[in-house]
Design an enzyme around this catalytic site. Structure first.
Site, PDB file in Angstrom:
ATOM      1  N   ASP A 108      11.154   5.221  -5.306  1.00 20.93           N
ATOM      2  CA  ASP A 108       9.904   5.918  -4.966  1.00 20.93           C
ATOM      3  C   ASP A 108      10.095   6.802  -3.728  1.00 20.93           C
ATOM      4  O   ASP A 108      11.208   6.887  -3.176  1.00 20.93           O
ATOM      5  CB  ASP A 108       8.832   4.829  -4.749  1.00 20.93           C
ATOM      6  CG  ASP A 108       7.409   5.321  -4.944  1.00 20.93           C
ATOM      7  OD1 ASP A 108       7.222   6.492  -5.278  1.00 20.93           O
ATOM      8  OD2 ASP A 108       6.477   4.510  -4.744  1.00 20.93           O
ATOM      9  N   HIS A 109       9.020   7.413  -3.257  1.00 17.59           N
ATOM     10  CA  HIS A 109       9.009   8.323  -2.090  1.00 17.59           C
ATOM     11  C   HIS A 109      10.165   8.166  -1.114  1.00 17.59           C
ATOM     12  O   HIS A 109      10.366   7.094  -0.554  1.00 17.59           O
ATOM     13  CB  HIS A 109       7.736   8.108  -1.257  1.00 17.59           C
ATOM     14  CG  HIS A 109       6.500   8.539  -1.948  1.00 17.59           C
ATOM     15  ND1 HIS A 109       5.982   9.800  -1.825  1.00 17.59           N
ATOM     16  CD2 HIS A 109       5.684   7.868  -2.779  1.00 17.59           C
ATOM     17  CE1 HIS A 109       4.886   9.877  -2.558  1.00 17.59           C
ATOM     18  NE2 HIS A 109       4.685   8.731  -3.145  1.00 17.59           N
ATOM     19  N   GLU A 181       0.935   5.328   2.715  1.00 18.83           N
ATOM     20  CA  GLU A 181       1.873   4.499   1.977  1.00 18.83           C
ATOM     21  C   GLU A 181       3.172   4.400   2.744  1.00 18.83           C
ATOM     22  O   GLU A 181       3.695   5.402   3.211  1.00 18.83           O
ATOM     23  CB  GLU A 181       2.143   5.105   0.587  1.00 18.83           C
ATOM     24  CG  GLU A 181       2.963   4.178  -0.306  1.00 18.83           C
ATOM     25  CD  GLU A 181       3.331   4.820  -1.641  1.00 18.83           C
ATOM     26  OE1 GLU A 181       3.866   5.932  -1.636  1.00 18.83           O
ATOM     27  OE2 GLU A 181       3.073   4.194  -2.668  1.00 18.83           O
ATOM     28  N   HIS A 225      -3.129   7.875  -2.175  1.00 14.97           N
ATOM     29  CA  HIS A 225      -2.523   6.539  -2.270  1.00 14.97           C
ATOM     30  C   HIS A 225      -3.541   5.490  -1.859  1.00 14.97           C
ATOM     31  O   HIS A 225      -4.276   5.672  -0.906  1.00 14.97           O
ATOM     32  CB  HIS A 225      -1.309   6.433  -1.336  1.00 14.97           C
ATOM     33  CG  HIS A 225      -0.101   7.150  -1.857  1.00 14.97           C
ATOM     34  ND1 HIS A 225       0.634   7.995  -1.072  1.00 14.97           N
ATOM     35  CD2 HIS A 225       0.501   7.147  -3.064  1.00 14.97           C
ATOM     36  CE1 HIS A 225       1.644   8.479  -1.788  1.00 14.97           C
ATOM     37  NE2 HIS A 225       1.581   7.981  -2.995  1.00 14.97           N
ATOM     38  N   HIS A 262       0.689  10.542  -8.803  1.00 13.66           N
ATOM     39  CA  HIS A 262       0.775   9.547  -7.724  1.00 13.66           C
ATOM     40  C   HIS A 262      -0.618   9.083  -7.358  1.00 13.66           C
ATOM     41  O   HIS A 262      -1.583   9.822  -7.499  1.00 13.66           O
ATOM     42  CB  HIS A 262       1.442  10.140  -6.478  1.00 13.66           C
ATOM     43  CG  HIS A 262       2.925  10.145  -6.584  1.00 13.66           C
ATOM     44  ND1 HIS A 262       3.730   9.316  -5.840  1.00 13.66           N
ATOM     45  CD2 HIS A 262       3.758  10.858  -7.371  1.00 13.66           C
ATOM     46  CE1 HIS A 262       4.990   9.538  -6.164  1.00 13.66           C
ATOM     47  NE2 HIS A 262       5.034  10.467  -7.087  1.00 13.66           N
ATOM     48  N   ASN A 284       2.037   6.419 -11.231  1.00 13.50           N
ATOM     49  CA  ASN A 284       2.379   5.315 -10.332  1.00 13.50           C
ATOM     50  C   ASN A 284       1.194   4.375 -10.147  1.00 13.50           C
ATOM     51  O   ASN A 284       0.077   4.821  -9.924  1.00 13.50           O
ATOM     52  CB  ASN A 284       2.786   5.866  -8.963  1.00 13.50           C
ATOM     53  CG  ASN A 284       4.096   6.627  -9.017  1.00 13.50           C
ATOM     54  OD1 ASN A 284       4.716   6.756 -10.073  1.00 13.50           O
ATOM     55  ND2 ASN A 284       4.525   7.113  -7.878  1.00 13.50           N
TER      56      ASN A 284
HETATM   57 ZN   LIG Z   1       3.253   8.124  -4.346  1.00 10.41          ZN
END
Ligand SMILES: [Zn+2]
Length: 356
Positions: A108-109, A181, A225, A262, A284
């Site tokens: 992820d990120h 996040e 998020h 996202h 996600n």
């Molecule tokens: Zn994300």
């Protein structure tokens, strides 16, 4: 013809990842990407995918990966995040085939300051490739959306040139996902940046498609998020269609973009449906599955409180043993069950059911 006619079960790499996403786009469904922090969570996600007979995406964040290796490890140079992500990938590779579903193993990120984590995973991919002619992971995300646009695209292209020959998929982000996040706090970001423009998407597509077709774009369309009170977030998944149309006019090809959603937690079914119709192939889900994992454990501990105070002795008698209540295979399992149910719900929302 189902997904298993197109790609095999187990962790997918190379063109198989694109074939899966092409299949999803063509059949108008998306695959949920669930963040995992342990083998328990990963297994529960795989169990859900097997039960709904569909593919799944498993991902680790930088923090989740460190947790996978153990919270007690130092992580000042991203060493725990590197080790944990590799451990998660090996675990998923080993067990995925037993569950009989195709799996995309993703990281992820990764923001600019976390690039040493990315470098560590890429090194593991190269080592795995030298032995097995495929990378360890299926896919990685680079999130340089906080950097100037030119730098974002340039850095993505630089990494993609190294990734493409290994058969790695790249997910990149342009525009900013709001919320918070893994220590990146975008709660105060300027509103315009929360909606990516079609020209920006086209710039990304032009730069990356020269290297390989195996990439996706996380565009911002007001997504955030975490879960917020309804009404606080203005999600505009219909804007994604503008990106597709803009690219379509340049290429003469229908819906050419692979898009990623996202901040899927807390979205309405209608918003999700519109996003999928506009070429979102991956959504996600983290916050909602975190809560679901807690729910089963919380309820068990509350309902069985009388059986969890001492190893021997419960409401049924002073000499009654409590082992069958405090064994982690019992109470952690309850969290796995509620998590698995939530993953199945995400699959249903995205149309990712009975796809094998
Ligand atoms: Zn994300």
């Amino acid at each position: 013809m189902g997904v298993l006619d197109v790609v095999p079960a187990g962790v997918l790499t190379g063109d198989n990842v694109r074939k899966l996403f092409e299949y999803a786009k063509e059949h108008q469904f998306a695959i949920p990407a669930i963040n995992v922090t342990s083998s328990s969570v990963a297994n529960a996600v795989l169990e859900a995918a097997r039960d709904v007979k569909s593919p799944i995406i498993i991902q680790v964040s930088q923090g989740g990966a460190a947790y996978f290796a153990g919270k007690g490890l130092a992580n000042d140079k991203q060493q725990a995040s590197i080790t944990g992500a590799i451990a998660a990938a090996h675990h998923v590779r080993l067990v995925a085939k037993s569950y009989g579903v195709p799996v995309v193993m993703h990281s992820d990120h990764c923001a600019q300051k976390l690039l040493p984590w990315f470098d560590g995973m890429l090194k593991a991919d190269e080592e795995y490739f030298a032995q097995h002619q495929e990378p360890l992971f299926s896919s990685h995300m680079l999130d340089l959306s906080e950097e100037p646009k030119e730098e974002n695209i340039e850095t993505c292209a630089k990494y993609f040139k190294r990734m493409a020959p290994l058969g790695l998929w790249l997910e990149m982000e342009i525009g900013i996902t709001g919320g918070e996040e893994d220590g990146v706090d975008n709660t105060d970001v300027d509103n315009a940046k929360l909606y990516t423009q079609p020209e920006d998407i086209w710039e990304v597509y032009s730069a990356l498609s020269k290297i390989s077709p195996n990439f996706s774009i996380a565009a911002a369309f007001g997504n955030v998020h975490g879960v917020y009170k309804p009404g606080n977030v203005k999600l505009h998944p219909e804007l994604l269609n503008k990106h597709q149309v803009h690219a379509e006019q340049k290429l003469g090809k229908k819906k050419p973009l692979f898009l990623v959603f996202h901040g899927g937690s807390g979205s309405t079914k209608d918003e999700i449906k519109t996003a999928v119709q506009n070429g979102v192939v991956k959504m996600n889900v983290d916050t909602d599955t975190q809560f679901a994992y807690l729910a089963g454990i919380r309820d068990f501990v509350q309902n069985k409180a009388g059986y969890l105070q001492t190893q021997v002795g419960n409401p049924e008698g002073a000499d009654k043993p409590n082992k069958k209540y405090y064994d982690p295979r019992v109470w952690v399992r309850e969290g796995e069950k509620t998590l698995s149910t939530r993953v199945k719900e995400a699959c249903t929302d995205l149309g990712n059911v009975d796809r094998l």
